[in-house]
Write an enzyme that holds these catalytic residues in place. Sequence first.
Site, PDB file in Angstrom:
ATOM      1  N   ASN A   1       0.832  -1.194   0.000  1.00 22.38           N
ATOM      2  CA  ASN A   1       0.000   0.000   0.000  1.00 22.38           C
ATOM      3  C   ASN A   1       0.875   1.256   0.000  1.00 22.38           C
ATOM      4  O   ASN A   1       2.081   1.181  -0.194  1.00 22.38           O
ATOM      5  CB  ASN A   1      -0.941  -0.037   1.210  1.00 22.38           C
TER       6      ASN A   1
ATOM      7  N   THR B   1      11.740  -5.931  16.218  1.00 23.15           N
ATOM      8  CA  THR B   1      13.173  -5.897  16.524  1.00 23.15           C
ATOM      9  C   THR B   1      13.767  -7.286  16.713  1.00 23.15           C
ATOM     10  O   THR B   1      14.980  -7.416  16.904  1.00 23.15           O
ATOM     11  CB  THR B   1      13.425  -5.071  17.799  1.00 23.15           C
TER      12      THR B   1
ATOM     13  N   ASP C   1      20.192  -1.217   2.740  1.00 24.61           N
ATOM     14  CA  ASP C   1      21.652  -1.297   2.675  1.00 24.61           C
ATOM     15  C   ASP C   1      22.042  -2.780   2.656  1.00 24.61           C
ATOM     16  O   ASP C   1      22.681  -3.255   1.733  1.00 24.61           O
ATOM     17  CB  ASP C   1      22.285  -0.588   3.869  1.00 24.61           C
TER      18      ASP C   1
ATOM     19  N   ARG D   1       5.965  -8.275  19.914  1.00 20.06           N
ATOM     20  CA  ARG D   1       6.065  -9.567  20.597  1.00 20.06           C
ATOM     21  C   ARG D   1       4.956 -10.486  20.111  1.00 20.06           C
ATOM     22  O   ARG D   1       3.862 -10.030  19.748  1.00 20.06           O
ATOM     23  CB  ARG D   1       5.955  -9.391  22.115  1.00 20.06           C
TER      24      ARG D   1
ATOM     25  N   ALA E   1      -0.813  -3.337  13.578  1.00 15.93           N
ATOM     26  CA  ALA E   1      -0.546  -1.960  13.178  1.00 15.93           C
ATOM     27  C   ALA E   1       0.344  -1.236  14.192  1.00 15.93           C
ATOM     28  O   ALA E   1       0.169  -1.390  15.402  1.00 15.93           O
ATOM     29  CB  ALA E   1      -1.859  -1.205  13.007  1.00 15.93           C
TER      30      ALA E   1
ATOM     31  N   HIS F   1      23.628   2.157  13.356  1.00 13.62           N
ATOM     32  CA  HIS F   1      24.646   3.168  13.635  1.00 13.62           C
ATOM     33  C   HIS F   1      25.194   2.992  15.053  1.00 13.62           C
ATOM     34  O   HIS F   1      24.485   2.523  15.946  1.00 13.62           O
ATOM     35  CB  HIS F   1      24.066   4.576  13.470  1.00 13.62           C
TER      36      HIS F   1
END
Length: 212
Positions: A83, A172, A91, A187, A167, A113
């Site tokens: 969408n 991570t 990268d 989670r 949503a 970073h």
Amino acid sequence: MTEEERIFNGLLFNPGHPDLRKIKAKAHRLSQQYSDTYEDQVEERENILQQLLGARGEKCFLQGPIFFHYGTHTEIGSHFFANYNLTVQDDARVSIGSYTSFGPNVTIVTPVHPFIASERRQMIDQHGQANSLCYAKPVTIGNDVWLSANVTVCGGVTIGDGCVIGAGSVVTQDIPSNSFAAGVPCRVIRSITASDSMQFKPEVLADCRIKE
């Protein structure tokens, strides 16, 4: 070893290196060209995606606008749907499976970073030169995955087949196949089972039926 090879090997690299800047400039230009087209300009869009992406299966549709950082580092399977406002900062390599769909404002971010401010400013590269350096981690998203609106997927993550991500989630860590996961950080909430079938929602199913 080239700077691009350093990316793929998970090493610190110089994002400002001329070779990488050339790849990114092309991807940015093609992303903008695609975003400036209308969805009925099918041939133009197909031609742009052919130049932009590393690989792509059949019957993919990207609503637009889109933004790919490298483009050639991303591979997409067949029957993919995205969408509005897809951003892929590829990268490191990004792999997206078949029959996977993204809601609006999905972002995939692979670069990482340094935490220490002085190291973010500059480090000494492999040539003994002071440069701004970072590294990147790949992202793999399986088949039949649904990413809802405003989901962010961070570098190093694998999302298994058949997952639904709620949503606004920030993914991570890896999500196992056939899971419903949500939150910041994202989670696993529960497994997706046969009880989630639309056949158990007759008020919504109405005069439709499950495909056999």
